[in-house]
Design an enzyme around this catalytic site. Structure first.
Site, PDB file in Angstrom:
ATOM      1  N   ASP A 214       0.808  -1.494  -0.169  1.00  0.00           N
ATOM      2  CA  ASP A 214      -0.449  -0.105   0.515  1.00  0.00           C
ATOM      3  C   ASP A 214       1.094   1.146   0.038  1.00  0.00           C
ATOM      4  OD1 ASP A 214      -2.786   0.708   0.376  1.00  0.00           O
ATOM      5  OD2 ASP A 214      -2.021   1.984   2.416  1.00  0.00           O
ATOM      6  N   GLU A 273       1.696  -0.829  -5.081  1.00  0.00           N
ATOM      7  CA  GLU A 273      -0.032   0.407  -5.554  1.00  0.00           C
ATOM      8  C   GLU A 273       1.298   1.704  -5.775  1.00  0.00           C
ATOM      9  OE1 GLU A 273      -3.382   3.066  -3.644  1.00  0.00           O
ATOM     10  OE2 GLU A 273      -1.607   2.757  -2.631  1.00  0.00           O
TER      11      GLU A 273
END
Ligand code: BGC
Length: 533
Positions: A214, A273
């Site tokens: 993330d 990401e």
């Protein structure tokens, strides 16, 4: 008039020098948003046992791996992306035993499992943040500006809107690029590195096949935390380098994680990401000694237009080829408007999916797109839980806070209290008529979106030319994209009108019924077809 699709001088692409085969290079990876997938205990919230019970569905769908969104102990200020304990499962989603059982069961049915890791920030309930001494060293605290320190230390804005700083009772400020409940970690501190390596090992030892990282572009901030000098910074994310995103320093972290991943057998992967301003900057995350994949948000945000799509496909392939990595493709996830709505019609969404699954590399699917689910736009304000929603009043930028619209629990059955999601209700209200889109309603209906996905994934598996490898563009009429893969041609009509052309081969699959008479074919508007050649 029938037009020719074949060009005598095709443009060739390859994904460059292959550093070796790897399962991820052409994998189709299905994103499970755990909270909204399947609820085993009737509390209205999806859980790990629910996912385990539905593994046969995913196997039958034909995907290669699952990516599970965060299920760790968390106050859920941001759907679990605010982690309070990285080594335990939140009771909402089950227990560590349930995670273990899910990973084992997935492996037993031939599915790999990737989990989310959130290294840019933790929850403000994390023991480190609650301990004032530890917090000072491991998070980013700064004195304020102004005569009494009453102004934030710099002009950075939170991605969710408003200042990226919150003042403490002591009078200093801490940085949070997302919600105030998500303080940013200080990656200059070696304890932070050591802790994340230990967390990765913990889950690798439990058998996971990799991590979706993330905010992989966020951990390192520009020295001195300089002002940006403008408002509406959220609109700049992904289009230019900001002092808090895509700093060169993040690559050293990814390199060290790659070494760690490689030290485990079985090809464990890291997926970034990362919002980077260009495909070239994004490719830096997938250099041979860094992560294995990065999400291709340039493809997700491309307009439904021949030139725009061709440009982003070319740029993505060229950038990843330059570092020998596979390209990835994605159309929907838990942060964006579902592509059945974003692209303007289900017809376009179905065509876009067939286009994506015919391109070289790996593809990510988001739960429910195989049902053609639209974005739910009519949610009552009081049901919404996206933290950006409550922060949007009176501010000029940041996410709109409407991400709950793509997170509505899945319909599995045509009727029942939550259309088969569980025995109870569902944490977000499902729209009336959701049952008509359910797995049960679509199964066996050859015209359904679910059966289209099943057929496409089965063909992709059966045809070795799809997946990773070569592609070459073919000449095509205005508004039509056509390209060849070994043994297959894919044609996409991005216009709204029918286009007659010479069939390039035997029809394999189309996103909408497609008339072919001998060599003469008609590609309907907003449709995609695969042909065997
Ligand atoms: C996740 C979001 C989350 C944010 C902060 C993102 O990139 O996908 O859902 O809100 O990171 O962790």
């Amino acid at each position: 008039m029938t037009e020719q699709l074949t060009s005598p001088t095709p443009v060739r692409h390859t994904t460059g020098q292959h550093p070796g085969p790897g399962w991820w290079r052409d994998a189709v990876i299905y994103q499970v948003y755990v909270r909204s997938f399947a609820d085993s205990d009737g509390d209205g919230i999806g859980d790990l046992r629910g996912v385990r019970a539905r593994l046969p569905y995913l196997k039958e769908l034909g995907v290669d791996a699952l990516w599970l969104t965060p299920f760790y102990a968390s106050p859920q200020a941001d759907g679990g992306y605010d982690v309070a304990d990285h080594r335990s499962v939140d009771p909402l989603f089950g227990s560590l035993e349930d995670a273990d059982a899910l990973i084992r069961a997935a492996h037993a049915s031939g599915l790999r499992v990737i989990i989310d890791i959130v290294p840019n920030h933790t929850s403000d309930r994390h023991p480190w943040f609650r301990d004032p001494e530890l917090a000072r060293e491991r998070y980013l605290f700064r004195p304020g500006r102004g005569t009494g320190g009453e102004l934030p230390p710099n002009d950075w804005e939170s991605v969710f809107g408003g200042p990226a700083w919150t003042r403490t009772e002591r009078g200093d400020w801490y940085l949070h690029l997302f919600a105030p409940e998500q303080p940013d970690l200080n990656w200059d501190n070696p304890d932070v590195h050591a802790e994340f390596e230990a967390i990765l090992r913990f889950w690798l030892d439990l058998g996971v096949d990799g991590f979706r990282i993330d905010v992989a572009h966020g951990m390192v901030k520009a020295p001195g935390l300089p002002d940006i000098g403008c408002d509406s910074q959220a609109t700049l994310i992904g289009s230019q380098t900001l002092p808090f995103f895509d700093q060169d320093g993040v690559h050293a972290i990814h390199r060290s994680w790659r070494t760690l991943l490689d030290s485990y057998g079985g090809a464990r992967i890291g997926v970034a990401e990362a919002w980077a301003p260009t495909p070239e900057r994004l490719a830096l995350y997938v250099r041979p000694d860094e992560l294995h994949q990065a999400f291709n948000f340039q493809f997700l945000t491309a307009r439904w237009e021949k030139e725009a799509l061709r440009e982003v496909i070319d740029a993505s392939l060229a950038a990843t080829a330059s570092v020998g990595a596979p390209t990835t493709w994605v159309l929907s996830n838990h942060d964006v408007v579902r592509h059945a709505t974003r692209l303007g019609s289900l017809a376009r969404a179905r065509a876009a999916t067939l286009l994506m699954l015919a391109l070289p590399g790996s593809a990510y699917l988001y739960q429910g797109e195989e049902l053609g689910l639209p974005e739910v736009t009519e949610l009552p304000d009081e049901a919404r839980q996206d933290p950006a929603f409550t922060r949007r009043a009176g501010r000029s930028s940041g996410q709109e806070g409407l991400r709950d619209g793509c997170r509505v629990p899945l319909p599995w059955a045509a009727d029942g209290p939550s259309y088969g999601f569980g025995d109870g209700g569902s944490w977000l209200p499902q729209p009336a008529g959701w049952g008509g889109l359910s797995v049960a309603a679509q199964t066996g209906d050859v015209d359904s979106t679910l059966e289209l996905y099943r057929a496409a994934l089965a063909l992709r598996r059966a045809l070795p030319g799809l997946g990773d490898g070569e592609m070459s563009w073919r000449e095509a009429p205005d508004g039509v994209l056509a390209f060849a893969r070994p043994g297959v041609v894919c044609t996409v009509n991005t216009t709204g009108r029918d286009i007659a052309f010479e069939a390039p081969g035997r029809l394999l699959l189309a996103s909408t019924p497609l008339p072919v008479r001998g060599a003469a074919a008609v590609l309907p508007g907003d449709a995609c077809a695969w042909w065997a050649i």
